[in-house]
Design an enzyme around this catalytic site. Structure first.
Site, short mmCIF file in Angstrom:
data_model
loop_
_atom_site.label_atom_id
_atom_site.label_comp_id
_atom_site.label_asym_id
_atom_site.label_seq_id
_atom_site.Cartn_x
_atom_site.Cartn_y
_atom_site.Cartn_z
N ASP A 19 -4.81 -7.60 1.78
CA ASP A 19 -3.54 -8.29 2.18
C ASP A 19 -2.98 -7.60 3.17
O ASP A 19 -3.07 -6.31 3.17
CB ASP A 19 -2.83 -8.82 0.89
CG ASP A 19 -2.33 -7.59 0.23
OD1 ASP A 19 -3.04 -6.48 -0.28
OD2 ASP A 19 -1.15 -7.80 -0.44
N GLU A 48 -1.67 -6.23 -2.87
CA GLU A 48 -0.96 -4.95 -2.80
C GLU A 48 0.42 -5.17 -2.22
O GLU A 48 1.26 -4.50 -2.77
CB GLU A 48 -1.88 -4.00 -2.21
CG GLU A 48 -1.73 -2.37 -2.23
CD GLU A 48 -0.41 -1.94 -1.24
OE1 GLU A 48 0.08 -0.94 -1.68
OE2 GLU A 48 0.00 -2.72 -0.44
ZN LIG Z 1 -1.30 -0.58 2.23
#
Ligand SMILES: [Zn+2]
Ligand SMILES: *[C@@H]1O[C@H](CO)[C@@H](O)[C@H](O)[C@H]1NC(C)=O
Length: 493
Positions: A118, A183
């Site tokens: 992501d 994340e």
């Molecule tokens: Zn990163």
């Protein structure tokens, strides 16, 4: 007879397994353009985890990665981690976590590479010089959102494995992957997987490798620490609706004034955190550490130029590095509910919420920080004798992480960097937070290394993020060599 034969058999085996670096490096050089295409394809996917309208792209990103690993012959799973709850009460499926495995020889070490696919948001109008989703090469740099953080490093690991396979060379270690898609918003659901698969997927993992960080200069680096993060909301609520300052100004105690007043008590102009108890909890800087920082390559003027400021909080290297890595800091990020559009609206906002966070370090503890900050803000607010209501909440409480640089994993890293770049690496820490490092450490008890290949000026989370072609390609070689160096570590039984 039998005894005499043994050494020669061993010799044959060791020749068969000899590490053929030149051949592998040549293979990488010959496939540069293919690697560029792979990065271009991945950067084109707007896998922004913070924007719910981009969720289909994020799902597609995870599937693309799974497909690539499957095509390479890995054992691949897309693990469902459930849904997240949105502020409006609805739920939204989270991107699946990709796990993959190459090789399962019990005689070999098993490494697990963690990465994320992501990205942070990016728009042309934020001030990008090129389309953030159209990888563009300028002066040897590959510009695109997610280029450094973390798509190219993940691809470099994949290319490293592909190179061994393409040349019919046995992988020196078993390699696993854990790739997530949440994340940038706090790795939701990842801890759950690590806990749930502790005795299955992670059972035979010896070491964990994270390449979600960058060098400090042009010198290759190994990262041995990250700061944690405690993220707070402080909400001050007053009248039941927004008011006109001409009509009501002067008659009420305004929430915004209260909020700015208490925010101003958090940190001094010289960067000292004023919340009682915080500074006392910080591990003292040892002479040895001070000495280490002295030897690190860090260009203060270049750093100033890169961020566009004429003066920094400190003017010497050790203080700058120490305050970036191993002391806590507090940043105020924004105020929700405040008037922020263009124009000159004369509103008195009825409810305002400040967002601020504290990067924290050993030996601070998030639960304690939460109490210290909440108690302190309530006490300074009480002194104002305001009728408004203050609510303080801590949204994230991620712990810091610190590794032992004498660990064989780090020794292997030093050897690999020496081989590929012909220099000794800088041993650095990271001011940012990679919460999963700490989770891996706490849950699996395995050694972790952060092995960055991103450039020091990668622009992670900023406009014009990039990775240099050099770092991407030489980084792929570094990973190839690193796998071989890890294989030299004696396996614990
Ligand atoms: Zn990163
Ligand atoms: C990406 O940029 C190049 C160069 O400016 C351009 O030729 C190409 O059409 C662009 N691709 C997309 C998908 O926008």
């Amino acid at each position: 007879m039998k005894l005499l034969l043994l050494p020669s058999i061993q010799l044959v085996i060791s020749i068969a397994h000899a590490f053929q670096y030149e051949e592998l490096a040549q293979y990488v050089n010959n496939h540069e353009e293919e690697y560029m295409e792979a990065l271009r394809d991945w950067v084109a996917v707007e896998s922004d985890s913070s924007d719910i309208s981009k969720r289909p792209d994020l799902h597609r990103m995870m599937e693309l990665a799974a497909e690539m690993l499957r095509t390479m012959g890995g054992t691949v799973n897309l693990v469902d981690i459930g849904a997240q709850e949105l502020p409006n009460g609805e739920t939204l499926a989270m991107p699946k976590v990709v796990t993959a495995q190459f090789g399962s020889d019990p005689q070999k070490q098993t490494v697990c590479v963690y990465g994320h696919l992501d990205i942070q948001p990016a728009k042309m109008e934020d001030g990008w010089a090129t389309d953030p989703y159209n990888l563009t090469e300028l002066n040897g740099n590959l510009y695109g959102r997610g280029a450094s953080d973390n798509k190219a490093p993940v691809l470099a690991w994949i290319h490293a494995i592909k190179a061994y396979r393409a040349l019919n060379m046995e992988l020196p270690v078993n390699v696993k992957f854990v790739l997530e898609g949440m994340e940038e918003v706090g790795s939701n659901g990842l801890d759950g997987i690590i806990l749930a698969q502790h005795d299955t997927f992670f059972a035979d993992v010896d070491f964990i490798i994270i390449s979600d960080c960058i060098w400090l200069s042009r010198r290759p680096a190994l990262t041995y620490g990250t700061r944690g993060n405690c993220y707070f909301f402080a909400e001050v609520e007053g009248p039941k609706k927004d008011l006109h300052s001409g009509v009501y100004g002067g008659t009420i105690i305004e929430p915004m004034t209260d909020l700015i007043g208490i925010l101003d008590t958090l940190i001094s102009p010289s960067g000292k955190i004023l919340v009682p108890g915080i500074r006392e909890a910080v591990a003292p800087l040892s002479d040895e550490e001070w000495k280490k920082y002295q030897d690190i390559e860090f260009d203060i003027d270049g750093f100033k130029e890169m961020i566009g400021v004429s003066q920094l909080m400190y003017n010497n290297k050790v203080d700058l590095l120490a305050h970036r890595w191993r002391y806590p800091t507090l940043s105020i990020h924004g105020i929700e509910g405040a008037f922020s559009a263009s124009g000159s609206k004369t509103v008195i906002p009825a409810k305002v919420t400040a967002k601020f966070s504290m990067r924290q370090v050993p030996n601070m503890d998030p639960a304690m920080v939460k109490k210290q900050v909440t108690d302190y803000l309530h006490s300074v607010f009480a002194k104002r004798k305001s009728p408004n209501k203050l609510k303080v909440t801590m949204l994230i409480g991620a712990k810091p992480w610190l590794a032992d640089t004498q660990d064989p994993l780090y020794e292997a890293g030093k050897r690999a960097i020496k081989r590929v770049f012909d220099v000794e690496p800088d041993l650095i820490r990271e001011g940012g937070t990679i919460p999963v490092a700490r989770t891996f450490q706490d849950v699996t008890g395995k050694s972790i290394i952060m092995l960055p290949i991103g450039d020091f000026d990668a622009g992670m989370h900023s406009q014009n993020e990039k990775i240099s072609r050099y770092n991407y390609i030489e980084g792929t070689k570094l990973f190839i060599v690193y796998l071989n160096e890890v294989a030299q570590i004696k396996k614990q039984v």
